[in-house]
Design an enzyme around this catalytic site. Structure first.
Site, mmCIF file in Angstrom:
data_model
loop_
_atom_site.group_PDB
_atom_site.id
_atom_site.type_symbol
_atom_site.label_atom_id
_atom_site.label_comp_id
_atom_site.label_asym_id
_atom_site.label_seq_id
_atom_site.Cartn_x
_atom_site.Cartn_y
_atom_site.Cartn_z
ATOM 1 C CB SER A 108 6.329 -45.886 -18.599
ATOM 2 O OG SER A 108 5.961 -46.107 -17.256
ATOM 3 C CE1 TYR A 125 1.376 -50.415 -14.198
ATOM 4 C CE2 TYR A 125 2.874 -48.581 -13.890
ATOM 5 C CZ TYR A 125 2.651 -49.915 -14.164
ATOM 6 O OH TYR A 125 3.723 -50.737 -14.398
ATOM 7 C CB THR A 137 -0.217 -51.823 -17.343
ATOM 8 O OG1 THR A 137 0.492 -51.346 -18.488
ATOM 9 C CG2 THR A 137 0.550 -52.967 -16.715
ATOM 10 C CE LYS A 152 3.326 -53.911 -21.158
ATOM 11 N NZ LYS A 152 3.700 -53.962 -19.745
ATOM 12 C CB SER A 156 2.708 -58.332 -21.368
ATOM 13 O OG SER A 156 3.706 -57.813 -20.516
ATOM 14 C CG HIS A 184 4.762 -55.766 -15.557
ATOM 15 N ND1 HIS A 184 3.617 -55.040 -15.340
ATOM 16 C CD2 HIS A 184 5.788 -54.900 -15.334
ATOM 17 C CE1 HIS A 184 3.933 -53.804 -14.996
ATOM 18 N NE2 HIS A 184 5.252 -53.694 -14.990
ATOM 19 N NE ARG A 210 10.149 -54.381 -13.872
ATOM 20 C CZ ARG A 210 11.357 -54.013 -13.478
ATOM 21 N NH1 ARG A 210 12.409 -54.737 -13.799
ATOM 22 N NH2 ARG A 210 11.536 -52.911 -12.768
ATOM 23 C CG ASP A 214 5.694 -57.135 -23.284
ATOM 24 O OD1 ASP A 214 5.597 -58.067 -22.475
ATOM 25 O OD2 ASP A 214 5.295 -55.976 -23.033
ATOM 26 N NE ARG A 240 16.459 -59.521 -23.151
ATOM 27 C CZ ARG A 240 15.207 -59.187 -22.830
ATOM 28 N NH1 ARG A 240 14.304 -58.923 -23.766
ATOM 29 N NH2 ARG A 240 14.845 -59.084 -21.570
ATOM 30 N N GLY A 294 11.331 -54.235 -23.977
ATOM 31 C CA GLY A 294 11.452 -53.435 -22.765
ATOM 32 C C GLY A 294 12.901 -53.213 -22.388
ATOM 33 N NE ARG A 295 14.255 -56.938 -17.229
ATOM 34 C CZ ARG A 295 13.094 -57.587 -17.186
ATOM 35 N NH1 ARG A 295 12.547 -58.057 -18.282
ATOM 36 N NH2 ARG A 295 12.467 -57.768 -16.032
HETATM 37 C C1 FNR Z 1 8.631 -52.529 -17.141
HETATM 38 N N1 FNR Z 1 7.357 -52.784 -17.618
HETATM 39 C C2 FNR Z 1 6.368 -51.845 -17.452
HETATM 40 N N2 FNR Z 1 5.128 -52.047 -17.964
HETATM 41 C C3 FNR Z 1 4.183 -51.117 -17.845
HETATM 42 O O1 FNR Z 1 3.077 -51.321 -18.326
HETATM 43 N N3 FNR Z 1 4.448 -49.932 -17.217
HETATM 44 C C4 FNR Z 1 5.658 -49.645 -16.672
HETATM 45 O O2 FNR Z 1 5.869 -48.564 -16.133
HETATM 46 C C5 FNR Z 1 6.655 -50.643 -16.759
HETATM 47 N N4 FNR Z 1 7.876 -50.421 -16.217
HETATM 48 C C6 FNR Z 1 8.880 -51.340 -16.430
HETATM 49 C C7 FNR Z 1 10.148 -51.047 -15.945
HETATM 50 C C8 FNR Z 1 11.186 -51.912 -16.220
HETATM 51 C C9 FNR Z 1 12.559 -51.596 -15.712
HETATM 52 C C10 FNR Z 1 10.955 -53.101 -16.969
HETATM 53 C C11 FNR Z 1 12.085 -54.041 -17.306
HETATM 54 C C12 FNR Z 1 9.697 -53.395 -17.407
HETATM 55 C C13 FNR Z 1 7.090 -54.003 -18.427
HETATM 56 C C14 FNR Z 1 7.370 -53.748 -19.900
HETATM 57 O O3 FNR Z 1 6.379 -52.943 -20.475
HETATM 58 C C15 FNR Z 1 7.382 -55.056 -20.711
HETATM 59 O O4 FNR Z 1 6.216 -55.780 -20.448
HETATM 60 C C16 FNR Z 1 8.603 -55.919 -20.434
HETATM 61 O O5 FNR Z 1 9.737 -55.143 -20.196
HETATM 62 C C17 FNR Z 1 8.866 -56.866 -21.602
HETATM 63 O O6 FNR Z 1 9.886 -57.745 -21.326
HETATM 64 P P1 FNR Z 1 11.424 -57.520 -21.758
HETATM 65 O O7 FNR Z 1 11.420 -57.019 -23.181
HETATM 66 O O8 FNR Z 1 11.989 -56.530 -20.795
HETATM 67 O O9 FNR Z 1 11.992 -58.883 -21.608
#
Ligand code: FNR
Length: 371
Positions: A119, A142, A168, A240, A262, A264, A267, A295, A299, A318-319
């Site tokens: 990231s 970013y 992203t 992305k 994606s 994200h 979020r 993504d 799970r 991610g998570r």
């Molecule tokens: C993210 N994601 C994310 N994406 C990105 O391009 N740059 C980033 O810094 C972050 N930071 C970030 C922090 C946290 C805590 C989460 C949960 C997610 C999004 C990440 O790359 C991805 O798209 C998702 O996490 C995929 O979904 P799941 O696997 O978490 O369900």
């Protein structure tokens, strides 16, 4: 509450047997503010639930009497061989999950022979991550109003052997994550970005994180800036955050090296569709011109299988990675990836698919197809 506590005791006694149990361990291990930051989504968190739930509405159609005595999970992404079609998504601030931060995650990526996307808001430097592992690394970008910052970090990534840029593109502003607002979540001071993530500039009006990001992000970023990005790096560029046929076509037209379907991790904009429900539309739109990664909500090994059947070349998680890291550091991340690999392998065996290329569209059925 008592029920939850006894479930947790059970998980701790035997050790987690699936990714969701790692989430329970992470919830226990982390301060509430940090757990909420990792687990939460935007506004009503409708899409957050849907990202996971939509997978449940897809069935798997197994074939029988196929020789599955050997299962091969390996595949390639941008020409790099990986042991399974499961990569590490870019997620922010791993040091809030574990003191070793992204270095531990990267070591796990190397041990599992997969690709890690670091990231832009990593809590370890691009150099620290490079020198601690030999995993194939991509760098997520970013673009801030101060374009010089992007240029410096992209060049540092390139110099340190990162193989691709993942731009992203779904974050002109930060999504509204109400748990972070309630918890007054702040980003810690990070040395790697030379104080760039210091929150001094942010006003304390609710979530400092949101205010800070909104001051910093370049919301004017558009398709024409892909040219600018190309001018500052020789690395291939992936985009992305694609959710529509229109943007998929546009990405293929501008000669992008790959796209990541994606939202994200739900979020950013709530009420976007669950990513698995738009994957096929995107795959059709690009028509093989561009590799499609995926993504959101993965799970289970069966989720990986479904995404591949619908046309993804690989998935990112991610998570689950953060939960593994929070619960058990590098070992936890390795376990999470290994669990998904084992589940995928079993799914392939039970579905009559000895290799990744055998996971074809006819092996799954969507809800619409079953009506
Ligand atoms: C993210 N994601 C994310 N994406 C990105 O391009 N740059 C980033 O810094 C972050 N930071 C970030 C922090 C946290 C805590 C989460 C949960 C997610 C999004 C990440 O790359 C991805 O798209 C998702 O996490 C995929 O979904 P799941 O696997 O978490 O369900």
């Amino acid at each position: 509450k008592e029920g939850k506590q006894s479930k947790l005791m059970d998980i701790m006694a035997v050790g987690p047997v699936n990714v969701n149990e790692f989430q329970e361990l992470a919830r226990e291990a982390l301060p509430k503010m940090h757990y909420d930051f990792y687990a939460g989504g935007a506004e009503d968190q409708h899409t957050l639930k849907e990202n996971v739930e939509a997978f449940r509405r897809i069935t798997i159609q197994p074939r029988i009497l196929v020789d599955v005595s050997r299962i091969d999970l390996s595949t390639t992404v941008l020409g790099y061989n990986i042991s399974a079609p499961i990569m590490i998504a870019p997620t922010a601030l791993h040091k809030l999950a574990h003191p070793e931060g992204e270095v531990a995650t990267a070591r796990a990526a190397a041990a599992c022979k997969t690709i890690m996307v670091l990231s832009f808001t990593s809590s370890c430097t691009v150099e620290e991550v490079s020198s601690s592992c030999n995993a194939v690394r991509f760098f997520q970008l970013y673009v801030y109003k101060r374009r010089d910052i992007a240029a410096v970090l992209v060049q540092r990534a390139e110099k340190n052997g990162y193989k691709a840029i993942v731009l992203t593109a779904d974050t002109p502003r930060l999504g509204r994550r109400e748990a972070d607002i309630r918890n007054k979540m702040v980003a810690p001071r990070l040395k790697n970005l030379e104080g760039l993530l210091s929150i001094e500039a942010a006003f304390d009006n609710g979530s400092n994180l949101e205010a800070y990001a909104n001051e910093t992000m370049d919301a004017s970023l558009s398709w024409k800036d892909i040219e600018w990005l190309r001018s500052i790096t020789n690395m291939p560029i992936l985009i992305k955050g694609i959710l529509t046929r229109e943007d998929a076509i546009k990405a293929a037209e501008v000669g992008i090296a790959g796209i990541v379907v994606s939202n994200h991790g739900a979020r950013q904009l709530d009420y976007t569709p669950a990513t698995i429900t738009v994957l096929e539309e995107v795959v059709h739109a690009v028509g093989g011109r561009v590799p499609v990664l995926f993504d959101g909500g993965v799970r289970r090994g069966t989720d990986v299988f479904k995404a591949l059947a619908l046309g993804a070349q690989a998935v990112l998680i991610g998570r689950p990675v953060i939960y593994g890291l929070a619960a058990k550091g590098e070992y936890g991340v390795r376990r999470v990836i290994q669990m998904l690999k084992d589940e995928l392998e079993l799914t392939m065996a039970l579905c009559g698919c000895p290799s990744v290329k055998d996971i074809t569209r006819s092996r799954v059925r969507t809800q619409r197809e079953r009506l």
